[in-house]
Design an enzyme around this catalytic site. Structure first.
Site, PDB file in Angstrom:
ATOM      1  N   THR A 134      -2.497  -3.087  -4.316  1.00 51.25           N
ATOM      2  CA  THR A 134      -2.508  -2.859  -2.763  1.00 51.25           C
ATOM      3  C   THR A 134      -4.812  -2.110  -2.364  1.00 51.25           C
ATOM      4  OG1 THR A 134      -2.561  -0.889  -2.351  1.00 51.25           O
ATOM      5  CG2 THR A 134       0.034  -2.502  -1.580  1.00 51.25           C
ATOM      6  N   CYS A 189       4.509   4.506  -0.386  1.00 49.47           N
ATOM      7  CA  CYS A 189       3.675   3.601   1.008  1.00 49.47           C
ATOM      8  C   CYS A 189       3.943   3.035   1.573  1.00 49.47           C
ATOM      9  CB  CYS A 189       2.093   3.713   0.325  1.00 49.47           C
ATOM     10  SG  CYS A 189       0.725   2.612   1.303  1.00 49.47           S
ATOM     11  N   GLU A 235       1.436   1.357  -9.628  1.00 46.55           N
ATOM     12  CA  GLU A 235       1.402   0.596  -8.441  1.00 46.55           C
ATOM     13  C   GLU A 235       2.394  -0.845  -9.193  1.00 46.55           C
ATOM     14  OE1 GLU A 235      -0.080  -1.373  -4.651  1.00 46.55           O
ATOM     15  OE2 GLU A 235      -0.571   0.362  -5.156  1.00 46.55           O
ATOM     16  N   CYS A 290      -3.577  -4.150   1.217  1.00 50.01           N
ATOM     17  CA  CYS A 290      -3.438  -3.064   2.367  1.00 50.01           C
ATOM     18  C   CYS A 290      -5.036  -2.887   3.616  1.00 50.01           C
ATOM     19  CB  CYS A 290      -3.056  -1.316   1.683  1.00 50.01           C
ATOM     20  SG  CYS A 290      -3.521  -0.326   1.465  1.00 50.01           S
TER      21      CYS A 290
END
Length: 429
Positions: free
Chosen positions: A248, A147, A177, A286
Protein backbone atom coordinates in the site's frame (compact mmCIF):
# COMPACT_ATOMS: atom_id res chain seq x y z
CA UNK A 1 -13.53 -18.38 28.60
CA UNK A 2 -11.27 -15.37 28.17
CA UNK A 3 -11.52 -13.61 24.81
CA UNK A 4 -8.19 -13.99 23.02
CA UNK A 5 -8.55 -11.86 19.88
CA UNK A 6 -9.16 -8.11 19.78
CA UNK A 7 -9.36 -5.89 16.72
CA UNK A 8 -11.45 -2.96 17.96
CA UNK A 9 -9.50 -1.80 20.99
CA UNK A 10 -10.67 -1.85 24.58
CA UNK A 11 -12.80 1.27 24.82
CA UNK A 12 -9.95 3.19 26.47
CA UNK A 13 -9.35 5.74 23.71
CA UNK A 14 -10.61 8.65 25.84
CA UNK A 15 -8.25 7.64 28.63
CA UNK A 16 -5.09 7.39 26.50
CA UNK A 17 -5.79 10.23 24.07
CA UNK A 18 -4.49 13.07 26.30
CA UNK A 19 -1.23 11.18 26.82
CA UNK A 20 -0.76 10.48 23.11
CA UNK A 21 -1.65 14.04 22.14
CA UNK A 22 0.81 15.46 24.67
CA UNK A 23 3.65 13.19 23.58
CA UNK A 24 3.27 13.71 19.84
CA UNK A 25 2.01 17.33 19.67
CA UNK A 26 3.90 20.26 18.10
CA UNK A 27 3.18 23.97 18.58
CA UNK A 28 5.16 24.83 15.46
CA UNK A 29 3.23 22.44 13.25
CA UNK A 30 -0.09 23.71 14.61
CA UNK A 31 0.99 27.31 13.98
CA UNK A 32 2.01 26.73 10.36
CA UNK A 33 -1.04 24.64 9.57
CA UNK A 34 -3.29 27.37 11.02
CA UNK A 35 -1.61 29.93 8.74
CA UNK A 36 -2.43 28.05 5.55
CA UNK A 37 0.57 25.70 5.63
CA UNK A 38 3.01 28.57 4.99
CA UNK A 39 4.79 30.77 7.52
CA UNK A 40 7.77 33.11 7.60
CA UNK A 41 10.57 33.01 10.18
CA UNK A 42 13.04 35.82 9.49
CA UNK A 43 14.50 35.10 6.05
CA UNK A 44 13.13 31.54 5.92
CA UNK A 45 9.74 30.86 4.34
CA UNK A 46 8.47 27.50 5.56
CA UNK A 47 5.94 25.47 3.57
CA UNK A 48 4.31 22.31 4.87
CA UNK A 49 2.79 19.79 2.49
CA UNK A 50 -0.96 19.86 3.05
CA UNK A 51 -1.03 16.16 3.88
CA UNK A 52 1.78 14.71 5.99
CA UNK A 53 2.59 12.61 9.02
CA UNK A 54 0.35 10.19 10.88
CA UNK A 55 -2.38 8.51 8.83
CA UNK A 56 -5.51 6.86 10.20
CA UNK A 57 -3.93 3.40 10.24
CA UNK A 58 -0.92 4.61 12.23
CA UNK A 59 -3.13 6.57 14.66
CA UNK A 60 -5.17 3.42 15.22
CA UNK A 61 -2.12 1.19 15.78
CA UNK A 62 -0.63 3.59 18.34
CA UNK A 63 -3.98 4.00 20.11
CA UNK A 64 -4.31 0.22 20.45
CA UNK A 65 -0.76 -0.15 21.75
CA UNK A 66 -1.37 2.45 24.48
CA UNK A 67 -4.76 0.91 25.28
CA UNK A 68 -3.18 -2.54 25.52
CA UNK A 69 -0.59 -1.39 28.06
CA UNK A 70 -3.37 0.29 30.05
CA UNK A 71 -5.62 -2.79 29.88
CA UNK A 72 -3.01 -5.38 30.86
CA UNK A 73 -0.65 -3.90 33.48
CA UNK A 74 1.94 -6.37 34.71
CA UNK A 75 1.49 -8.84 31.85
CA UNK A 76 4.16 -9.53 29.24
CA UNK A 77 3.27 -7.64 26.06
CA UNK A 78 5.10 -8.54 22.86
CA UNK A 79 5.11 -6.85 19.46
CA UNK A 80 5.70 -8.82 16.26
CA UNK A 81 8.30 -6.69 14.45
CA UNK A 82 7.73 -2.93 14.79
CA UNK A 83 4.40 -1.20 15.38
CA UNK A 84 5.22 1.21 12.51
CA UNK A 85 8.45 2.26 10.82
CA UNK A 86 9.41 5.18 13.04
CA UNK A 87 12.34 4.91 15.49
CA UNK A 88 10.93 7.46 17.96
CA UNK A 89 7.54 5.75 18.22
CA UNK A 90 9.09 2.30 18.53
CA UNK A 91 11.41 3.54 21.28
CA UNK A 92 8.38 4.88 23.13
CA UNK A 93 6.84 1.40 22.90
CA UNK A 94 9.98 -0.04 24.52
CA UNK A 95 9.83 2.56 27.28
CA UNK A 96 6.30 1.38 28.06
CA UNK A 97 7.67 -2.14 28.55
CA UNK A 98 6.59 -3.68 25.25
CA UNK A 99 9.02 -6.36 24.14
CA UNK A 100 9.92 -6.55 20.44
CA UNK A 101 10.10 -9.82 18.50
CA UNK A 102 12.32 -9.67 15.42
CA UNK A 103 12.65 -12.29 12.67
CA UNK A 104 15.80 -14.27 12.05
CA UNK A 105 17.86 -14.23 8.87
CA UNK A 106 15.29 -16.46 7.19
CA UNK A 107 12.58 -13.89 8.08
CA UNK A 108 10.83 -16.36 10.44
CA UNK A 109 9.82 -15.57 14.02
CA UNK A 110 10.54 -17.70 17.06
CA UNK A 111 7.43 -17.74 19.25
CA UNK A 112 8.46 -20.79 21.28
CA UNK A 113 8.93 -18.85 24.54
CA UNK A 114 5.45 -17.30 24.51
CA UNK A 115 2.68 -18.55 26.78
CA UNK A 116 -1.14 -18.29 26.67
CA UNK A 117 -0.94 -15.57 29.32
CA UNK A 118 1.18 -13.32 27.09
CA UNK A 119 -0.30 -10.46 25.06
CA UNK A 120 0.89 -10.10 21.46
CA UNK A 121 0.47 -6.96 19.35
CA UNK A 122 0.15 -7.46 15.60
CA UNK A 123 1.59 -4.37 13.84
CA UNK A 124 -0.12 -2.13 11.32
CA UNK A 125 1.59 -4.07 8.49
CA UNK A 126 -0.06 -7.32 9.59
CA UNK A 127 1.63 -10.73 9.85
CA UNK A 128 1.72 -13.75 7.58
CA UNK A 129 -1.07 -16.30 7.72
CA UNK A 130 1.42 -18.82 9.11
CA UNK A 131 2.49 -16.55 11.98
CA UNK A 132 -1.09 -15.57 12.77
CA UNK A 133 -2.12 -19.25 12.87
CA UNK A 134 0.80 -20.13 15.13
CA UNK A 135 -0.08 -17.41 17.63
CA UNK A 136 -3.76 -18.41 17.65
CA UNK A 137 -2.86 -22.06 18.26
CA UNK A 138 -0.62 -21.05 21.17
CA UNK A 139 -3.57 -19.29 22.80
CA UNK A 140 -1.83 -15.92 23.14
CA UNK A 141 -4.07 -12.90 23.59
CA UNK A 142 -3.82 -11.10 20.25
CA UNK A 143 -4.38 -7.38 19.70
CA UNK A 144 -4.58 -6.88 15.94
CA UNK A 145 -3.68 -3.38 14.67
CA UNK A 146 -3.47 -4.38 10.98
CA UNK A 147 -4.41 -1.37 8.87
CA UNK A 148 -7.76 -1.53 7.07
CA UNK A 149 -6.11 -0.54 3.78
CA UNK A 150 -3.81 -3.54 4.08
CA UNK A 151 -6.79 -5.80 4.75
CA UNK A 152 -8.41 -4.54 1.54
CA UNK A 153 -5.36 -5.67 -0.44
CA UNK A 154 -5.49 -9.05 1.28
CA UNK A 155 -9.09 -9.52 0.17
CA UNK A 156 -8.07 -8.76 -3.40
CA UNK A 157 -5.17 -11.23 -3.32
CA UNK A 158 -7.39 -13.90 -1.75
CA UNK A 159 -9.86 -13.43 -4.59
CA UNK A 160 -7.11 -13.84 -7.15
CA UNK A 161 -6.03 -17.12 -5.54
CA UNK A 162 -9.62 -18.36 -5.27
CA UNK A 163 -10.12 -17.81 -9.00
CA UNK A 164 -6.82 -19.42 -10.00
CA UNK A 165 -4.90 -16.20 -10.71
CA UNK A 166 -1.31 -15.70 -9.59
CA UNK A 167 -0.99 -12.55 -7.46
CA UNK A 168 1.80 -10.29 -8.74
CA UNK A 169 2.55 -7.93 -5.85
CA UNK A 170 4.39 -4.67 -6.47
CA UNK A 171 6.40 -4.34 -3.28
CA UNK A 172 9.59 -5.17 -1.41
CA UNK A 173 9.80 -8.90 -0.73
CA UNK A 174 11.52 -8.33 2.65
CA UNK A 175 8.87 -5.83 3.81
CA UNK A 176 6.46 -7.10 6.47
CA UNK A 177 3.41 -5.95 4.58
CA UNK A 178 4.37 -7.56 1.26
CA UNK A 179 5.20 -10.84 2.98
CA UNK A 180 1.88 -10.79 4.82
CA UNK A 181 0.00 -9.90 1.63
CA UNK A 182 1.67 -12.61 -0.41
CA UNK A 183 0.87 -15.20 2.26
CA UNK A 184 -2.86 -14.70 1.73
CA UNK A 185 -2.73 -16.93 -1.37
CA UNK A 186 -2.16 -19.92 0.93
CA UNK A 187 -5.84 -19.74 1.90
CA UNK A 188 -6.50 -21.69 -1.30
CA UNK A 189 -4.78 -24.84 -2.55
CA UNK A 190 -2.51 -24.00 -5.45
CA UNK A 191 -2.44 -20.27 -4.67
CA UNK A 192 0.57 -18.50 -6.19
CA UNK A 193 2.33 -15.18 -5.76
CA UNK A 194 5.25 -13.28 -7.29
CA UNK A 195 6.68 -10.08 -5.77
CA UNK A 196 8.28 -7.48 -8.08
CA UNK A 197 10.27 -4.61 -6.59
CA UNK A 198 10.08 -2.06 -9.39
CA UNK A 199 9.61 -1.51 -13.10
CA UNK A 200 12.99 -3.10 -13.81
CA UNK A 201 11.87 -6.40 -12.27
CA UNK A 202 8.42 -6.07 -13.82
CA UNK A 203 10.09 -5.83 -17.24
CA UNK A 204 11.71 -9.23 -16.64
CA UNK A 205 8.24 -10.65 -16.07
CA UNK A 206 6.87 -8.88 -19.14
CA UNK A 207 9.70 -10.13 -21.34
CA UNK A 208 9.03 -13.69 -20.23
CA UNK A 209 5.26 -13.46 -20.74
CA UNK A 210 5.66 -11.95 -24.24
CA UNK A 211 8.49 -14.38 -25.21
CA UNK A 212 10.68 -11.46 -26.24
CA UNK A 213 14.20 -12.01 -27.61
CA UNK A 214 16.74 -12.06 -24.80
CA UNK A 215 14.16 -12.91 -22.12
CA UNK A 216 15.15 -15.17 -19.26
CA UNK A 217 14.98 -18.92 -19.58
CA UNK A 218 12.62 -20.70 -17.22
CA UNK A 219 15.56 -21.73 -15.04
CA UNK A 220 16.96 -18.19 -14.92
CA UNK A 221 13.54 -16.79 -14.06
CA UNK A 222 13.05 -19.26 -11.22
CA UNK A 223 16.50 -18.51 -9.83
CA UNK A 224 16.05 -14.72 -9.99
CA UNK A 225 12.69 -14.81 -8.17
CA UNK A 226 13.52 -17.71 -5.85
CA UNK A 227 12.95 -15.72 -2.65
CA UNK A 228 10.18 -13.59 -4.17
CA UNK A 229 7.71 -16.24 -5.28
CA UNK A 230 5.72 -19.21 -4.04
CA UNK A 231 7.94 -22.28 -3.54
CA UNK A 232 7.84 -24.36 -6.70
CA UNK A 233 6.79 -21.39 -8.84
CA UNK A 234 6.60 -22.40 -12.52
CA UNK A 235 6.50 -19.29 -14.73
CA UNK A 236 5.28 -21.28 -17.76
CA UNK A 237 2.12 -22.22 -15.87
CA UNK A 238 1.82 -19.60 -13.16
CA UNK A 239 2.09 -16.51 -15.38
CA UNK A 240 -0.79 -17.63 -17.62
CA UNK A 241 -3.39 -15.97 -15.36
CA UNK A 242 -2.27 -13.01 -13.23
CA UNK A 243 -3.76 -10.33 -11.01
CA UNK A 244 -1.75 -7.30 -9.91
CA UNK A 245 -1.84 -5.82 -6.40
CA UNK A 246 0.64 -3.74 -4.43
CA UNK A 247 2.16 -2.94 -1.09
CA UNK A 248 0.00 0.00 0.00
CA UNK A 249 2.95 2.37 0.46
CA UNK A 250 4.50 2.09 -3.00
CA UNK A 251 4.49 4.89 -5.55
CA UNK A 252 0.99 4.87 -7.03
CA UNK A 253 2.09 5.86 -10.53
CA UNK A 254 4.67 3.09 -10.64
CA UNK A 255 2.13 0.46 -9.50
CA UNK A 256 -0.31 1.53 -12.21
CA UNK A 257 2.44 1.57 -14.83
CA UNK A 258 3.60 -1.93 -13.86
CA UNK A 259 0.06 -3.27 -14.19
CA UNK A 260 -0.31 -1.64 -17.61
CA UNK A 261 3.02 -3.08 -18.81
CA UNK A 262 2.09 -6.60 -17.72
CA UNK A 263 -1.22 -6.42 -19.56
CA UNK A 264 0.53 -5.11 -22.67
CA UNK A 265 2.93 -8.07 -22.51
CA UNK A 266 0.03 -10.52 -22.34
CA UNK A 267 -1.55 -8.88 -25.38
CA UNK A 268 1.78 -8.92 -27.22
CA UNK A 269 2.43 -12.56 -26.48
CA UNK A 270 -1.06 -14.04 -26.70
CA UNK A 271 -3.58 -11.52 -28.02
CA UNK A 272 -6.24 -9.18 -26.66
CA UNK A 273 -8.84 -11.85 -25.94
CA UNK A 274 -6.31 -13.84 -23.91
CA UNK A 275 -5.37 -10.76 -21.85
CA UNK A 276 -9.02 -9.79 -21.31
CA UNK A 277 -9.73 -13.18 -19.75
CA UNK A 278 -6.46 -13.75 -17.90
CA UNK A 279 -5.40 -10.38 -16.51
CA UNK A 280 -6.81 -8.47 -13.56
CA UNK A 281 -5.67 -5.31 -11.80
CA UNK A 282 -6.98 -3.00 -9.11
CA UNK A 283 -5.36 0.07 -7.59
CA UNK A 284 -4.74 -0.94 -3.99
CA UNK A 285 -2.60 2.04 -2.90
CA UNK A 286 -4.13 3.30 0.36
CA UNK A 287 -5.85 6.68 0.32
CA UNK A 288 -3.47 8.16 2.91
CA UNK A 289 -0.40 7.21 0.87
CA UNK A 290 -2.01 8.66 -2.24
CA UNK A 291 -2.96 11.90 -0.44
CA UNK A 292 0.60 12.42 0.80
CA UNK A 293 2.04 11.76 -2.64
CA UNK A 294 -0.52 14.12 -4.21
CA UNK A 295 0.35 16.82 -1.67
CA UNK A 296 4.04 16.57 -2.55
CA UNK A 297 3.23 16.70 -6.25
CA UNK A 298 1.18 19.86 -5.66
CA UNK A 299 4.00 21.45 -3.65
CA UNK A 300 6.50 20.65 -6.41
CA UNK A 301 4.55 22.72 -8.93
CA UNK A 302 6.56 25.53 -7.29
CA UNK A 303 9.48 23.70 -5.68
CA UNK A 304 11.11 25.10 -2.53
CA UNK A 305 14.85 25.72 -2.43
CA UNK A 306 15.39 22.96 0.13
CA UNK A 307 13.11 20.04 0.99
CA UNK A 308 13.22 18.03 4.22
CA UNK A 309 11.44 14.66 4.32
CA UNK A 310 11.16 13.17 7.81
CA UNK A 311 10.60 9.49 8.53
CA UNK A 312 12.24 6.14 9.18
CA UNK A 313 14.90 5.03 6.73
CA UNK A 314 13.08 1.68 6.53
CA UNK A 315 9.72 3.39 5.88
CA UNK A 316 8.58 2.62 2.35
CA UNK A 317 6.12 5.51 2.04
CA UNK A 318 8.71 8.00 3.37
CA UNK A 319 11.35 6.80 0.92
CA UNK A 320 8.95 7.27 -1.96
CA UNK A 321 8.06 10.80 -0.84
CA UNK A 322 11.79 11.60 -0.76
CA UNK A 323 12.26 10.12 -4.24
CA UNK A 324 9.45 12.31 -5.58
CA UNK A 325 10.95 15.44 -4.01
CA UNK A 326 14.45 14.74 -5.38
CA UNK A 327 13.11 15.12 -8.90
CA UNK A 328 12.40 18.80 -8.25
CA UNK A 329 14.39 20.11 -5.26
CA UNK A 330 17.49 19.57 -3.15
CA UNK A 331 16.12 17.00 -0.71
CA UNK A 332 17.27 15.67 2.65
CA UNK A 333 15.58 12.52 3.97
CA UNK A 334 16.24 12.46 7.72
CA UNK A 335 15.14 9.70 10.06
CA UNK A 336 14.66 11.92 13.09
CA UNK A 337 15.06 15.52 14.19
CA UNK A 338 18.37 14.66 15.90
CA UNK A 339 19.88 14.18 12.42
CA UNK A 340 20.09 18.00 12.36
CA UNK A 341 22.91 19.14 14.63
CA UNK A 342 22.34 22.67 15.92
CA UNK A 343 25.90 22.94 17.29
CA UNK A 344 27.70 22.20 14.01
CA UNK A 345 24.95 22.96 11.49
CA UNK A 346 25.50 19.54 9.89
CA UNK A 347 22.74 17.20 8.75
CA UNK A 348 22.81 13.40 8.53
CA UNK A 349 20.53 12.05 5.80
CA UNK A 350 19.88 9.15 3.45
CA UNK A 351 20.52 10.26 -0.13
CA UNK A 352 18.99 7.33 -2.04
CA UNK A 353 15.73 5.39 -2.36
CA UNK A 354 17.47 2.10 -1.49
CA UNK A 355 16.32 1.10 2.01
CA UNK A 356 19.86 -0.05 2.80
CA UNK A 357 21.67 3.04 1.51
CA UNK A 358 24.24 4.42 3.94
CA UNK A 359 23.54 7.64 5.81
CA UNK A 360 25.79 10.54 4.78
CA UNK A 361 26.66 13.89 6.35
CA UNK A 362 26.15 17.21 4.58
CA UNK A 363 27.60 20.57 5.60
CA UNK A 364 26.66 24.02 4.31
CA UNK A 365 23.31 22.57 3.28
CA UNK A 366 21.26 25.65 4.15
CA UNK A 367 21.47 28.61 1.72
CA UNK A 368 23.15 31.75 3.08
CA UNK A 369 20.44 34.24 2.18
CA UNK A 370 16.65 34.11 2.20
CA UNK A 371 15.29 30.75 1.08
CA UNK A 372 12.16 28.63 1.00
CA UNK A 373 12.07 25.42 3.03
CA UNK A 374 9.58 22.68 2.26
CA UNK A 375 8.70 19.95 4.76
CA UNK A 376 6.77 16.71 4.55
CA UNK A 377 6.82 13.50 6.56
CA UNK A 378 5.95 9.86 6.16
CA UNK A 379 2.74 8.37 7.52
CA UNK A 380 4.60 7.02 10.57
CA UNK A 381 6.12 10.35 11.66
CA UNK A 382 4.52 12.15 14.63
CA UNK A 383 4.04 15.92 14.62
CA UNK A 384 6.47 16.46 17.47
CA UNK A 385 9.32 15.12 15.33
CA UNK A 386 8.32 17.38 12.45
CA UNK A 387 8.27 20.35 14.82
CA UNK A 388 11.62 19.41 16.36
CA UNK A 389 13.26 19.15 12.94
CA UNK A 390 11.99 22.57 11.92
CA UNK A 391 12.98 24.06 15.28
CA UNK A 392 16.54 22.83 14.76
CA UNK A 393 16.75 24.45 11.33
CA UNK A 394 15.40 27.72 12.72
CA UNK A 395 17.80 27.53 15.68
CA UNK A 396 20.79 27.14 13.34
CA UNK A 397 19.75 30.36 11.62
CA UNK A 398 18.79 32.09 14.88
CA UNK A 399 15.16 32.39 13.79
CA UNK A 400 13.35 30.23 16.38
CA UNK A 401 10.66 32.27 18.16
CA UNK A 402 10.85 32.03 21.95
CA UNK A 403 7.25 30.81 22.18
CA UNK A 404 8.15 27.82 19.98
CA UNK A 405 11.25 26.76 21.91
CA UNK A 406 9.30 23.87 23.47
CA UNK A 407 9.52 22.09 20.10
CA UNK A 408 13.25 21.64 20.59
CA UNK A 409 14.21 18.33 22.25
CA UNK A 410 15.06 18.82 25.89
CA UNK A 411 13.11 22.07 26.19
CA UNK A 412 9.71 22.47 27.75
CA UNK A 413 8.14 20.40 30.52
CA UNK A 414 7.43 16.76 29.77
CA UNK A 415 3.93 15.47 30.40
CA UNK A 416 3.92 12.81 33.13
CA UNK A 417 3.52 9.34 31.70
CA UNK A 418 0.66 7.86 33.66
CA UNK A 419 0.28 4.59 31.74
CA UNK A 420 0.89 1.42 33.75
CA UNK A 421 3.84 -0.56 32.48
CA UNK A 422 3.82 -3.86 30.63
CA UNK A 423 5.64 -6.68 32.35
CA UNK A 424 5.78 -4.75 35.62
CA UNK A 425 8.61 -2.51 34.41
CA UNK A 426 9.05 1.14 35.19
CA UNK A 427 8.58 3.86 32.60
CA UNK A 428 11.60 5.72 31.37
CA UNK A 429 11.90 9.10 33.06
Amino acid sequence: MEQTYFRKGFGLKTQVKPIIDAEYHSQLVDRIRARGYTDVFGDITVRLAEEFGFCYGVDRAIDYAYETVTKFPGRNIYLVGEIIHNPHVNQRMREMGIRFLYPGEDQSFDFSHLTPRDVVLIPAFGVTRHDFGTLREMGCLLVDTTCGSVLNVWKRVERYARDGFTAIVHGKYTHEESRATASQVTLYDGGKYLIVRNMEEAKLVCDYIAHRPGSMSTGEFVEHFRDKATPGFDPELDLSKVGVANQTTMLANESLAIAARIREAMVEGHGEEYASERFRSFDTICSATQERQDAVEAMMSQPPDVMIVIGGYNSSNTNHLAAMCREYAVTYHIEDAVCIDTATGLVRHKPELDLHAAEVVARDWLPDGPFELGITAGASTPNNKIGEALARVLAIRGELPAEDAADQPGNGARVPRVLPQAGGRSAAP
